[in-house]
Design a protein around this motif. Structure first.
Motif, PDB file in Angstrom:
ATOM      1  N   ASP A 190       0.873  -1.166   0.000  1.00 14.70           N
ATOM      2  CA  ASP A 190       0.000   0.000   0.000  1.00 14.70           C
ATOM      3  C   ASP A 190       0.912   1.218   0.000  1.00 14.70           C
ATOM      4  O   ASP A 190       1.560   1.513   1.002  1.00 14.70           O
ATOM      5  N   CYS A 191       0.986   1.912  -1.114  1.00 16.93           N
ATOM      6  CA  CYS A 191       1.911   3.027  -1.287  1.00 16.93           C
ATOM      7  C   CYS A 191       1.255   4.380  -1.026  1.00 16.93           C
ATOM      8  O   CYS A 191       1.893   5.415  -1.189  1.00 16.93           O
ATOM      9  N   ARG A 192      -0.008   4.390  -0.620  1.00 15.99           N
ATOM     10  CA  ARG A 192      -0.724   5.654  -0.449  1.00 15.99           C
ATOM     11  C   ARG A 192      -0.044   6.575   0.552  1.00 15.99           C
ATOM     12  O   ARG A 192       0.115   7.771   0.274  1.00 15.99           O
ATOM     13  N   GLU A 193       0.352   6.051   1.707  1.00 20.74           N
ATOM     14  CA  GLU A 193       0.993   6.904   2.715  1.00 20.74           C
ATOM     15  C   GLU A 193       2.300   7.493   2.198  1.00 20.74           C
ATOM     16  O   GLU A 193       2.592   8.664   2.447  1.00 20.74           O
ATOM     17  N   LEU A 194       3.083   6.703   1.494  1.00 20.19           N
ATOM     18  CA  LEU A 194       4.334   7.196   0.923  1.00 20.19           C
ATOM     19  C   LEU A 194       4.054   8.293  -0.097  1.00 20.19           C
ATOM     20  O   LEU A 194       4.704   9.343  -0.093  1.00 20.19           O
ATOM     21  N   ASN A 195       3.072   8.072  -0.955  1.00 20.95           N
ATOM     22  CA  ASN A 195       2.722   9.073  -1.960  1.00 20.95           C
ATOM     23  C   ASN A 195       2.249  10.366  -1.300  1.00 20.95           C
ATOM     24  O   ASN A 195       2.636  11.470  -1.718  1.00 20.95           O
ATOM     25  N   ILE A 196       1.431  10.243  -0.277  1.00 19.84           N
ATOM     26  CA  ILE A 196       0.934  11.420   0.447  1.00 19.84           C
ATOM     27  C   ILE A 196       2.094  12.160   1.107  1.00 19.84           C
ATOM     28  O   ILE A 196       2.186  13.388   1.044  1.00 19.84           O
ATOM     29  N   LEU A 197       2.990  11.407   1.746  1.00 21.67           N
ATOM     30  CA  LEU A 197       4.145  12.014   2.409  1.00 21.67           C
ATOM     31  C   LEU A 197       5.009  12.784   1.413  1.00 21.67           C
ATOM     32  O   LEU A 197       5.372  13.940   1.655  1.00 21.67           O
ATOM     33  N   LEU A 198       5.348  12.157   0.294  1.00 20.81           N
ATOM     34  CA  LEU A 198       6.195  12.821  -0.690  1.00 20.81           C
ATOM     35  C   LEU A 198       5.517  14.068  -1.255  1.00 20.81           C
ATOM     36  O   LEU A 198       6.153  15.115  -1.422  1.00 20.81           O
ATOM     37  N   GLY A 199       4.229  13.970  -1.548  1.00 19.57           N
ATOM     38  CA  GLY A 199       3.491  15.134  -2.043  1.00 19.57           C
ATOM     39  C   GLY A 199       3.461  16.258  -1.022  1.00 19.57           C
ATOM     40  O   GLY A 199       3.650  17.436  -1.354  1.00 19.57           O
ATOM     41  N   ARG A 200       3.246  15.905   0.240  1.00 16.70           N
ATOM     42  CA  ARG A 200       3.217  16.919   1.304  1.00 16.70           C
ATOM     43  C   ARG A 200       4.579  17.572   1.476  1.00 16.70           C
ATOM     44  O   ARG A 200       4.686  18.798   1.631  1.00 16.70           O
ATOM     45  N   LEU A 201       5.654  16.781   1.430  1.00  9.59           N
ATOM     46  CA  LEU A 201       6.998  17.339   1.547  1.00  9.59           C
ATOM     47  C   LEU A 201       7.282  18.322   0.415  1.00  9.59           C
ATOM     48  O   LEU A 201       7.879  19.385   0.634  1.00  9.59           O
ATOM     49  N   ALA A 202       6.867  17.976  -0.795  1.00  7.79           N
ATOM     50  CA  ALA A 202       7.075  18.872  -1.933  1.00  7.79           C
ATOM     51  C   ALA A 202       6.280  20.162  -1.758  1.00  7.79           C
ATOM     52  O   ALA A 202       6.809  21.266  -1.957  1.00  7.79           O
ATOM     53  N   ASP A 218       5.181  21.476   1.047  1.00  2.00           N
ATOM     54  CA  ASP A 218       5.764  22.225   2.166  1.00  2.00           C
ATOM     55  C   ASP A 218       7.017  22.973   1.720  1.00  2.00           C
ATOM     56  O   ASP A 218       7.254  24.112   2.147  1.00  2.00           O
ATOM     57  N   SER A 219       7.821  22.339   0.871  1.00  3.58           N
ATOM     58  CA  SER A 219       9.029  22.997   0.363  1.00  3.58           C
ATOM     59  C   SER A 219       8.667  24.201  -0.494  1.00  3.58           C
ATOM     60  O   SER A 219       9.309  25.254  -0.400  1.00  3.58           O
ATOM     61  N   VAL A 220       7.641  24.058  -1.326  1.00  7.00           N
ATOM     62  CA  VAL A 220       7.176  25.191  -2.137  1.00  7.00           C
ATOM     63  C   VAL A 220       6.751  26.326  -1.206  1.00  7.00           C
ATOM     64  O   VAL A 220       7.110  27.493  -1.425  1.00  7.00           O
ATOM     65  N   GLN A 221       5.999  25.998  -0.173  1.00  9.54           N
ATOM     66  CA  GLN A 221       5.521  27.035   0.750  1.00  9.54           C
ATOM     67  C   GLN A 221       6.681  27.723   1.467  1.00  9.54           C
ATOM     68  O   GLN A 221       6.666  28.936   1.651  1.00  9.54           O
ATOM     69  N   ARG A 222       7.714  26.961   1.841  1.00 10.79           N
ATOM     70  CA  ARG A 222       8.885  27.564   2.489  1.00 10.79           C
ATOM     71  C   ARG A 222       9.593  28.528   1.541  1.00 10.79           C
ATOM     72  O   ARG A 222      10.028  29.601   1.946  1.00 10.79           O
ATOM     73  N   ILE A 223       9.699  28.144   0.288  1.00  9.85           N
ATOM     74  CA  ILE A 223      10.334  29.018  -0.691  1.00  9.85           C
ATOM     75  C   ILE A 223       9.526  30.303  -0.851  1.00  9.85           C
ATOM     76  O   ILE A 223      10.081  31.418  -0.832  1.00  9.85           O
ATOM     77  N   ILE A 224       8.214  30.166  -0.999  1.00 12.10           N
ATOM     78  CA  ILE A 224       7.355  31.344  -1.145  1.00 12.10           C
ATOM     79  C   ILE A 224       7.464  32.240   0.087  1.00 12.10           C
ATOM     80  O   ILE A 224       7.600  33.463  -0.032  1.00 12.10           O
ATOM     81  N   ASN A 225       7.421  31.637   1.292  1.00  8.74           N
ATOM     82  CA  ASN A 225       7.552  32.425   2.513  1.00  8.74           C
ATOM     83  C   ASN A 225       8.897  33.155   2.568  1.00  8.74           C
ATOM     84  O   ASN A 225       8.966  34.311   3.006  1.00  8.74           O
ATOM     85  N   ASN A 226       9.945  32.491   2.137  1.00 14.19           N
ATOM     86  CA  ASN A 226      11.280  33.098   2.126  1.00 14.19           C
ATOM     87  C   ASN A 226      11.322  34.277   1.154  1.00 14.19           C
ATOM     88  O   ASN A 226      11.904  35.318   1.454  1.00 14.19           O
ATOM     89  N   VAL A 227      10.715  34.105  -0.007  1.00  9.41           N
ATOM     90  CA  VAL A 227      10.688  35.189  -0.998  1.00  9.41           C
ATOM     91  C   VAL A 227       9.875  36.363  -0.466  1.00  9.41           C
ATOM     92  O   VAL A 227      10.250  37.526  -0.637  1.00  9.41           O
ATOM     93  N   MET A 228       8.784  36.075   0.202  1.00 13.89           N
ATOM     94  CA  MET A 228       7.916  37.134   0.742  1.00 13.89           C
ATOM     95  C   MET A 228       8.630  37.934   1.833  1.00 13.89           C
ATOM     96  O   MET A 228       8.349  39.118   2.007  1.00 13.89           O
ATOM     97  N   LYS A 229       9.531  37.311   2.572  1.00 11.92           N
ATOM     98  CA  LYS A 229      10.265  38.006   3.639  1.00 11.92           C
ATOM     99  C   LYS A 229      11.284  38.969   3.080  1.00 11.92           C
ATOM    100  O   LYS A 229      11.670  39.927   3.742  1.00 11.92           O
ATOM    101  N   THR A 230      11.810  38.686   1.894  1.00 10.72           N
ATOM    102  CA  THR A 230      12.875  39.525   1.345  1.00 10.72           C
ATOM    103  C   THR A 230      12.361  40.643   0.488  1.00 10.72           C
ATOM    104  O   THR A 230      11.276  40.815   0.146  1.00 10.72           O
TER     105      THR A 230
END
Length: 131
Positions: A105-117, A119-131
Motif C-alpha cells: 500500500d503506497c498511499r501513505e508514501l505518496n501522500i508524504l512525498l506530495g506533502r513534503l514537496a 511544504d518545500s514550495v511554501q517555504r520558498i514562497i515564505n522566504n521570498v515574501m520576507k525579502t
C-alpha cells in the motif's frame, strides 16, 4: 525395538559420552520450509525494488533538507521542480503494488512525498515574501 534409535529422537548415544543430534522428520520439514520462506522473501525484496525503485528514486530528494535558492530565478526553478514532482507522484506512483506474496500500500508514501514537496514550495514562497 526400544534399543533401536528412531528418527524422532532428538539425540542418540553412539558411544559412552558421545551423543549425536538428529533432526526429526518434523524438524527437517520446518527447516526446509523456513529456508524456502527466506528465499521467497529475498526474491520479494528484489521484486519490490524492481517494481518501485524507478517510480520513487527521482523523488528521494524530497526526503533530505534542500538549500534555499539564492535568487528569484532559482526559487522559481525550484518551485517548478517541486510542482513537477507532485504531479509525477499523483499521476505516476500507484496507490498499490501487487507482488507474488506481498501487496504494498503506497498511499501513505505518496501522500508524504506530495506533502513534503508542497511544504518545500511554501517555504520558498515564505522566504521570498520576507525579502
Amino acid at each position: 525395538f526400544d534399543a533401536v534409535p528412531r528418527v524422532e529422537l532428538s539425540s542418540i548415544d553412539v558411544a559412552p559420552g558421545h551423543r549425536i543430534h538428529v533432526l526429526s522428520s518434523t524438524d527437517l520439514a520446518v527447516t526446509s520450509a523456513r529456508s524456502e520462506l527466506v528465499d521467497l522473501a529475498a526474491g520479494q525484496k528484489a521484486q519490490v525494488e524492481d517494481r518501485t525503485s524507478h517510480l520513487y528514486n527521482k523523488h528521494l530528494f524530497l526526503l533530505t533538507a534542500q538549500r534555499m535558492p539564492g535568487t528569484l530565478a532559482g526559487c522559481l526553478d525550484a518551485i517548478k521542480i517541486l510542482e513537477n514532482s507532485v504531479e509525477a507522484i499523483v499521476t505516476g506512483c500507484p496507490a498499490h503494488v501487487s507482488l507474488t506474496l506481498v501487496h504494498l500500500d503506497c498511499r501513505e508514501l505518496n501522500i508524504l512525498l506530495g506533502r513534503l514537496a508542497r511544504d518545500s514550495v511554501q517555504r520558498i514562497i515564505n522566504n521570498v515574501m520576507k525579502t
